[in-house]
Scaffold this motif. Structure first.
Motif, PDB file in Angstrom:
ATOM      1  N   LEU A 101      50.162  44.924  39.488  1.00 35.85           N
ATOM      2  CA  LEU A 101      49.373  44.211  38.493  1.00 35.85           C
ATOM      3  C   LEU A 101      48.268  43.396  39.152  1.00 35.85           C
ATOM      4  CD1 LEU A 101      49.071  43.196  35.487  1.00 35.85           C
ATOM      5  CD2 LEU A 101      50.655  41.349  36.131  1.00 35.85           C
ATOM      6  N   VAL A 102      48.568  42.798  40.317  1.00 37.75           N
ATOM      7  CA  VAL A 102      47.666  41.801  40.896  1.00 37.75           C
ATOM      8  C   VAL A 102      46.649  42.380  41.880  1.00 37.75           C
ATOM      9  CG1 VAL A 102      49.322  39.951  40.540  1.00 37.75           C
ATOM     10  CG2 VAL A 102      49.381  41.216  42.685  1.00 37.75           C
ATOM     11  N   CYS A 120      54.841  44.402  38.674  1.00 37.71           N
ATOM     12  CA  CYS A 120      54.359  43.070  39.028  1.00 37.71           C
ATOM     13  C   CYS A 120      53.483  43.121  40.278  1.00 37.71           C
ATOM     14  CB  CYS A 120      55.534  42.120  39.242  1.00 37.71           C
ATOM     15  SG  CYS A 120      56.404  41.654  37.719  1.00 37.71           S
ATOM     16  N   LEU A 131      45.190  35.701  37.831  1.00 37.36           N
ATOM     17  CA  LEU A 131      44.605  36.904  37.243  1.00 37.36           C
ATOM     18  C   LEU A 131      44.046  36.575  35.854  1.00 37.36           C
ATOM     19  CD1 LEU A 131      44.266  39.999  37.724  1.00 37.36           C
ATOM     20  CD2 LEU A 131      46.423  40.302  36.493  1.00 37.36           C
ATOM     21  N   SER A 163      48.214  45.635  32.703  1.00 37.89           N
ATOM     22  CA  SER A 163      49.605  45.664  32.245  1.00 37.89           C
ATOM     23  C   SER A 163      49.824  46.791  31.243  1.00 37.89           C
ATOM     24  CB  SER A 163      49.999  44.315  31.645  1.00 37.89           C
ATOM     25  OG  SER A 163      49.175  43.985  30.545  1.00 37.89           O
ATOM     26  N   LYS A 219      42.627  36.976  31.976  1.00 37.31           N
ATOM     27  CA  LYS A 219      43.289  37.570  30.809  1.00 37.31           C
ATOM     28  C   LYS A 219      42.868  39.009  30.567  1.00 37.31           C
ATOM     29  CE  LYS A 219      44.116  36.848  25.868  1.00 37.31           C
ATOM     30  NZ  LYS A 219      43.841  35.987  24.673  1.00 37.31           N
ATOM     31  N   GLU A 227      53.535  38.070  32.865  1.00 33.68           N
ATOM     32  CA  GLU A 227      52.682  36.902  32.637  1.00 33.68           C
ATOM     33  C   GLU A 227      52.820  35.890  33.772  1.00 33.68           C
ATOM     34  OE1 GLU A 227      52.618  36.887  27.719  1.00 33.68           O
ATOM     35  OE2 GLU A 227      54.113  35.698  28.812  1.00 33.68           O
ATOM     36  N   SER A 258      41.718  41.305  32.722  1.00 34.34           N
ATOM     37  CA  SER A 258      42.311  42.190  33.733  1.00 34.34           C
ATOM     38  C   SER A 258      43.801  42.351  33.499  1.00 34.34           C
ATOM     39  CB  SER A 258      42.058  41.627  35.139  1.00 34.34           C
ATOM     40  OG  SER A 258      40.682  41.597  35.432  1.00 34.34           O
ATOM     41  N   PHE A 259      44.456  41.235  33.139  1.00 38.97           N
ATOM     42  CA  PHE A 259      45.889  41.289  32.890  1.00 38.97           C
ATOM     43  C   PHE A 259      46.217  42.267  31.767  1.00 38.97           C
ATOM     44  CE2 PHE A 259      49.348  39.729  30.128  1.00 38.97           C
ATOM     45  CZ  PHE A 259      50.421  39.960  30.975  1.00 38.97           C
ATOM     46  N   GLU A 260      45.523  42.155  30.668  1.00 42.34           N
ATOM     47  CA  GLU A 260      45.816  43.007  29.518  1.00 42.34           C
ATOM     48  C   GLU A 260      45.544  44.474  29.828  1.00 42.34           C
ATOM     49  OE1 GLU A 260      43.572  41.323  26.334  1.00 42.34           O
ATOM     50  OE2 GLU A 260      45.031  39.707  25.974  1.00 42.34           O
ATOM     51  N   ALA A 276      50.887  37.150  36.783  1.00 43.01           N
ATOM     52  CA  ALA A 276      49.446  36.970  36.577  1.00 43.01           C
ATOM     53  C   ALA A 276      49.032  35.516  36.823  1.00 43.01           C
ATOM     54  CB  ALA A 276      49.067  37.402  35.165  1.00 43.01           C
TER      55      ALA A 276
END
Length: 250
Positions: free
Chosen positions: A152-153, A149, A108, A117, A110, A100, A112-114, A103
């Protein structure tokens, strides 16, 4: 072709009286994985620290997507992600909180993050460890958190420093698959490694450092041509450089 990372005539290190790097220049283009190879002390980690902005160059400059760190500190850093050799985690934060925080740092969204991840957790078999603290993680698990991590981005540039140390075979393959995927999406990757057989298989070009200078760089076939043996492995060439046998590259 546009260059994501450009290093121009970089000299640097920790002391101007005894610089580690001496006038090195190279670039990394979109969709390219470049291997940074050399003995311990050759200058690989120092090069990476300069790219990350942890050290100031004595001479020369570094640009990521055309900007220097002095021109736009936040923009420069948001263009890249870093996977270090030694994982560094916040001991008071869970795995979920590390993801989190990453992100948030890269703005980033929400959705895309979910999505990302969830996939990364499944890929590295950490779905059931979301609420674990680093004290409960093995070295390999800590490394997987750092990798998650970074990927993720999905930045323009990945700086990957000896990423295979401590990873199990499945983790290594998952990381390699991610790098191949990001390459196809146009990311540029600079990877420092001693695992030459893997580098030979996955890297598009190589930079061989020795005593703070670039001895040779190019595709494996280009380096083989200068070495004088079209069948030489990267290991053969690396050992020749390490032994000071560099007359082929002069």
């Amino acid at each position: 072709m546009t260059k994501v990372l450009t290093v121009n005539h970089l000299s640097g290190g920790y002391s101007r009286q005894h610089p580690v790097l001496n006038d090195i220049s190279f670039d990394v283009k979109p969709g390219e994985l470049v291997g940074l190879v050399g003995l311990n002390g050759a200058g690989k980690s120092t090069t990476i620290k300069h790219i990350l902005g942890l050290l100031d160059p004595f001479d020369g400059e570094i640009r990521v997507e055309g900007m220097t760190i002095r021109e736009n500190l936040t923009g420069y850093r948001q263009k890249m992600a870093y996977v270090p050799e030694m994982p560094e985690l916040y001991e008071q934060m869970t795995l979920k909180e590390h993801l989190e925080l990453t992100a948030m740092a890269y703005d980033l969204d929400k959705t895309s993050f979910e999505k990302r991840s969830k996939r990364l957790l499944r890929l590295f078999h950490l779905e059931k460890k979301l609420n674990w603290f680093p004290i409960h993680f093995s070295k390999g698990m800590r490394q997987k958190v750092m990798i998650m991590c970074a990927f993720l981005v999905r930045p323009d540039l990945y700086i990957v420093d000896e990423p295979f140390v401590g990873l199990d075979p499945l983790g290594i393959q998952s990381l390699l698959d991610l790098m191949v995927e990001m390459k196809k999406e146009g990311a540029a990757i600079l990877m420092s490694t001693h695992i030459l057989s893997t580098a030979e298989q996955y890297c598009d070009r190589f930079i061989i450092l020795h005593e703070g200078k670039i001895v040779v760089q190019g595709t494996l076939d280009e380096i083989r041509a200068r070495y004088g043996d079209p069948n030489a492995s990267l290991q053969n060439i690396y050992l020749a450089v390490a032994r000071g046998e560099t007359k082929w590259f002069s």
